[in-house]
Design an enzyme around this catalytic site. Sequence first.
Site, PDB file in Angstrom:
ATOM      1  N   GLN A 136       0.860  -1.164   0.000  1.00 57.64           N
ATOM      2  CA  GLN A 136       0.000   0.000   0.000  1.00 57.64           C
ATOM      3  C   GLN A 136       0.897   1.214   0.000  1.00 57.64           C
ATOM      4  O   GLN A 136       1.931   1.229   0.667  1.00 57.64           O
ATOM      5  CB  GLN A 136      -0.870  -0.009   1.259  1.00 57.64           C
ATOM      6  CG  GLN A 136      -2.123   0.815   1.127  1.00 57.64           C
ATOM      7  CD  GLN A 136      -3.081   0.520   2.251  1.00 57.64           C
ATOM      8  OE1 GLN A 136      -2.693  -0.037   3.276  1.00 57.64           O
ATOM      9  NE2 GLN A 136      -4.325   0.888   2.079  1.00 57.64           N
ATOM     10  N   GLN A 156       0.670   5.271  -4.327  1.00 55.82           N
ATOM     11  CA  GLN A 156       0.247   5.005  -5.688  1.00 55.82           C
ATOM     12  C   GLN A 156      -0.911   4.018  -5.787  1.00 55.82           C
ATOM     13  O   GLN A 156      -1.389   3.745  -6.848  1.00 55.82           O
ATOM     14  CB  GLN A 156       1.433   4.461  -6.497  1.00 55.82           C
ATOM     15  CG  GLN A 156       2.429   5.529  -6.846  1.00 55.82           C
ATOM     16  CD  GLN A 156       3.613   5.553  -5.886  1.00 55.82           C
ATOM     17  OE1 GLN A 156       3.542   4.974  -4.799  1.00 55.82           O
ATOM     18  NE2 GLN A 156       4.679   6.217  -6.277  1.00 55.82           N
ATOM     19  N   GLY A 157      -1.291   3.509  -4.684  1.00 51.45           N
ATOM     20  CA  GLY A 157      -2.428   2.581  -4.764  1.00 51.45           C
ATOM     21  C   GLY A 157      -2.234   1.373  -3.858  1.00 51.45           C
ATOM     22  O   GLY A 157      -1.285   1.295  -3.096  1.00 51.45           O
ATOM     23  N   VAL A 211      -2.292  -2.908  -3.491  1.00 54.14           N
ATOM     24  CA  VAL A 211      -2.214  -4.190  -4.194  1.00 54.14           C
ATOM     25  C   VAL A 211      -2.738  -5.275  -3.267  1.00 54.14           C
ATOM     26  O   VAL A 211      -2.331  -5.372  -2.117  1.00 54.14           O
ATOM     27  CB  VAL A 211      -0.766  -4.514  -4.616  1.00 54.14           C
ATOM     28  CG1 VAL A 211      -0.725  -5.827  -5.374  1.00 54.14           C
ATOM     29  CG2 VAL A 211      -0.218  -3.398  -5.474  1.00 54.14           C
ATOM     30  N   LYS A 263      -4.313  -4.980  -8.544  1.00 55.19           N
ATOM     31  CA  LYS A 263      -3.879  -3.619  -8.242  1.00 55.19           C
ATOM     32  C   LYS A 263      -4.916  -2.626  -8.714  1.00 55.19           C
ATOM     33  O   LYS A 263      -5.470  -2.753  -9.803  1.00 55.19           O
ATOM     34  CB  LYS A 263      -2.555  -3.348  -8.945  1.00 55.19           C
ATOM     35  CG  LYS A 263      -1.975  -2.003  -8.557  1.00 55.19           C
ATOM     36  CD  LYS A 263      -0.802  -1.651  -9.425  1.00 55.19           C
ATOM     37  CE  LYS A 263      -0.514  -0.170  -9.305  1.00 55.19           C
ATOM     38  NZ  LYS A 263       0.470   0.263 -10.271  1.00 55.19           N
ATOM     39  N   ASP A 278       9.774   4.174 -13.850  1.00 54.10           N
ATOM     40  CA  ASP A 278       9.924   4.087 -12.393  1.00 54.10           C
ATOM     41  C   ASP A 278      10.715   2.844 -12.033  1.00 54.10           C
ATOM     42  O   ASP A 278      10.309   2.030 -11.236  1.00 54.10           O
ATOM     43  CB  ASP A 278       8.555   4.091 -11.719  1.00 54.10           C
ATOM     44  CG  ASP A 278       8.681   4.421 -10.240  1.00 54.10           C
ATOM     45  OD1 ASP A 278       9.775   4.876  -9.822  1.00 54.10           O
ATOM     46  OD2 ASP A 278       7.701   4.217  -9.509  1.00 54.10           O
TER      47      ASP A 278
END
Length: 734
Positions: A415, A418-419, A421, A435, A532
Amino acid sequence: MEKMKLQEGLIFVAIFFLAYTQQLVGGQPQPHEGCQTRCGNVTIEYPFGTSPRCYYAEDPSFKLTCNETEKLLFGNIPAINISHNGELRVRVPPSYSCYNSRGNSSGSLYHTIRLVNLSLSTKNRFTAVGCNTYAFLSTYGVANHSFGCMSMCDSPPEANGECSGKGCCESSVPRGSNFFGVQPYSFNNNTSVHSFNPCSYAFLVENGTFNFDALEDLKNLRNVTDFPVVLDWSIGKQTCEQVGNTSICGGNSTCFDSTRGVGYNCKCFEGFEGNPYLSYGCHDIDECTSSRHNCSDPNTCRNKVGGFYCKCQSGYHLDTNTMNCKRKDVGWTIILLGTIIGFLVILLVVSFIKQKMKHHKNTELRQKFFEQNGGGMLIQRLSGAGPANVDVKIFTEVGMKEATNGYDKSRILGQGGQGTVYKGILPDNSIVAIKKARLGDNSQVEQFINEVLVLSQINHRNVVKLLGCCLETEIPLLVYEYITSGTLFDHLHGSLFDSSLTWEHRLRIAIEVAGTLAYLHSSASIPIIHRDVKTANILLDENLTAKVADFGASRLIPMDKEQLTTMVQGTLGYLDPEYFNTGLLNEKSDVYSFGVVLMELLSGQTALCFERPQTSKHLVSYFASAMKENRLHEIIDGQVMTEENQREIHEAARVAVECTRVTGEERPRMKEVAAELEALRVKTTKFKRSDQYPETEEIENLLGVQILTTQGDTSSTGYDSINNVPILDIEAGR
Ligand SMILES: *[C@@H]1O[C@H](CO)[C@@H](O)[C@H](O)[C@H]1NC(C)=O
Ligand SMILES: *[C@@H]1O[C@H](CO)[C@@H](O)[C@H](O)[C@H]1NC(C)=O
Ligand SMILES: *[C@@H]1O[C@H](CO)[C@@H](O)[C@H](O)[C@H]1NC(C)=O
Ligand SMILES: *[C@@H]1O[C@H](CO)[C@@H](O)[C@H](O)[C@H]1NC(C)=O
Ligand SMILES: *[C@@H]1O[C@H](CO)[C@@H](O)[C@H](O)[C@H]1NC(C)=O
Ligand SMILES: *[C@@H]1O[C@H](CO)[C@@H](O)[C@H](O)[C@H]1NC(C)=O
Ligand SMILES: *[C@@H]1O[C@H](CO)[C@@H](O)[C@H](O)[C@H]1NC(C)=O
Ligand SMILES: *[C@@H]1O[C@H](CO)[C@@H](O)[C@H](O)[C@H]1NC(C)=O
Ligand SMILES: *[C@@H]1O[C@H](CO)[C@@H](O)[C@H](O)[C@H]1NC(C)=O
Ligand SMILES: *[C@@H]1O[C@H](CO)[C@@H](O)[C@H](O)[C@H]1NC(C)=O
Ligand SMILES: *[C@@H]1O[C@H](CO)[C@@H](O)[C@H](O)[C@H]1NC(C)=O
Ligand SMILES: *[C@@H]1O[C@H](CO)[C@@H](O)[C@H](O)[C@H]1NC(C)=O
């Protein structure tokens, strides 16, 4: 007792034996038509009758006679009436014995009655009247016995209507008596008694019908012609049980044992009336027309077989106390109950409708999200002209919810900004990572779908595979293959794993990552820039094979500068300073980031560390200065450096520094980096062939993707040379 004079005034019941065959109706003997049914005002009914074939043939005692004066006679005794329940009322005169003033007998009458197939009812009383009297009743039969009563008085007793011993005595009659004589006597010839009571009387009388009048009866009882006497009659000599269904009782009637103790009688069922000794004698009583009902309003009376009922109008009910129809009492409890039930029903209906609407709304919402997130477009692409073998699964929202156990907290794998999973278990028990992708506005939908399609086609052994997506949620969900052993970051810096990665492991991982990025930059149908690259985005499976994760799809950056410049993203420490400054993205940004990853692999230190001295907080500058000042050995991970691999490590460090040059132009291309590192390994290889980085064979696995083999085109491009080529913003999702 010698004085008994039976022959005096005897009345014999004459019995004639008459045997006639009878009509058989319904299996029972029945009287034939035209029998006399009345004699005077007395009704004659079967089994009694006056003529042959009219009375019960098997028992002549049921024969009666009706003489010209319309007197019905039983033998020679007048009969009053006959009842079905086995009673025959007859008239019998009293017996008496009188004396004159001299004490001489002045007249007497004694009765003897012999009954066959009948007996005296116990309803009779044996009564003697007189003030100087005793009387006997003798019964002869199977056993002879006599009994009686006596009465003596000097003067006339007071009249009170009771036969209580004063001038009158009485006694009950034994059951089944069928032969008897009644005789009164005087104790002496006392003339003074004879003056007010000249006679002694004795008689049988039905209980309750004789009221003793002391003044009249002691003088003149002789004037009374007769008293009613009840005789019991019955059919045959057997009980009901013994006769069974051969009894003469007709339909709708029942048999009962006679009160005389011998034979049986019949009676109609309750609610029926008629002659039960006839096959069809008993018929239903219409209580309503014969006013034998107790309904207060006759109009409410309804007859039924064997009874009746009072039928009230709807809305009324019968009050059984008054037999009145009353308006139904809708008690407040009923009202309350009704209200509650009604309320509950309404509640139920409302909640049902709500549920339905919610469901409908949910479905609509899902559909809306699906469209919003480009579901239609995706399906169109999948079915349409697009690549035939694309293996993108479209998952439903329900399926996702089930797979993640309702997005349970325990399923969260990672967590961050960016979000989130989640670990998901699909119905076929395969484990996936789910995700939540971030999607900007609607204008990006087409590119997002493109990206999903492209990513799903990347079938590279070192890339985490995108299995499918779910577009029914507000935030689209991406489903990836699940990699077990954590990230490279965890292995290098985490406490979870002791950093047991050897130089060979690290080199192989570096080669794998470099090869993957090279492939993405140059070989894939659309050049993909990861954007990234960092150790946290490199996953390791159980064989410590690197799997590059997070090929975004999280966000797609269209190729217009405006968007691009506002969307500078990446992770501090790995971010290409050139890209950061200009906002212009190209593949060399990934090269920079990879250089940082390589430095991490070599040094075992994090990209950014604020515990290091001011100038070397950033690993790149730390590394570069160490290289320059020729003290590389200081920062190389002690676990890695050995005598044999010193040269290789130096080479790798050099590559890392080259990768992290400030201007992108000066950095090598990813393909070159991969080749250099590969060459390092080949020189001193201790690895098996199979561990090597697969150079191009994986590319052929890309199904339906147009492979750009003209490397020169893509390798040198930035964002500006190819229009509409999406460059992916890759976020660190883990
Ligand atoms: C039958 O008739 C006699 C006279 O003949 C009368 O005394 C008697 O009361 C009547 N019985 C009935 C039940 O009418
Ligand atoms: C009818 O019966 C009465 C009473 O027993 C009797 O006095 C009368 O003589 C009888 N008449 C005939 C014709 O037998
Ligand atoms: C028969 O007569 C007695 C007395 O006269 C009377 O109480 C009784 O109701 C009568 N029974 C029938 C069935 O007529
Ligand atoms: C009645 O009494 C008288 C004398 O008291 C006697 O002579 C006469 O025989 C008696 N009569 C009868 C019938 O006994
Ligand atoms: C009853 O009395 C009669 C007449 O006195 C006699 O003939 C008969 O044998 C007696 N019956 C019994 C059982 O003693
Ligand atoms: C009473 O008189 C009658 C007739 O004379 C006689 O037979 C009887 O024995 C007398 N009774 C008594 C108790 O004296
Ligand atoms: C007859 O009765 C009267 C009254 O009770 C009594 O005084 C008288 O002695 C009696 N006579 C006889 C002969 O018993
Ligand atoms: C006789 O009748 C009276 C009332 O009428 C009743 O109390 C009594 O029990 C009856 N006796 C019998 C033996 O039926
Ligand atoms: C009936 O009794 C009266 C007295 O009350 C008497 O005068 C009359 O002779 C008696 N009749 C019969 C037939 O005995
Ligand atoms: C008495 O009844 C039986 C059958 O129950 C019959 O055989 C017999 O003849 C009857 N006796 C008389 C005297 O009616
Ligand atoms: C009487 O009952 C027996 C058996 O219980 C049956 O066989 C017979 O047919 C019945 N007779 C009649 C007339 O119902
Ligand atoms: C019994 O009663 C019912 C109802 O009245 C009738 O239908 C039926 O025929 C009767 N049965 C006989 C055997 O009379």
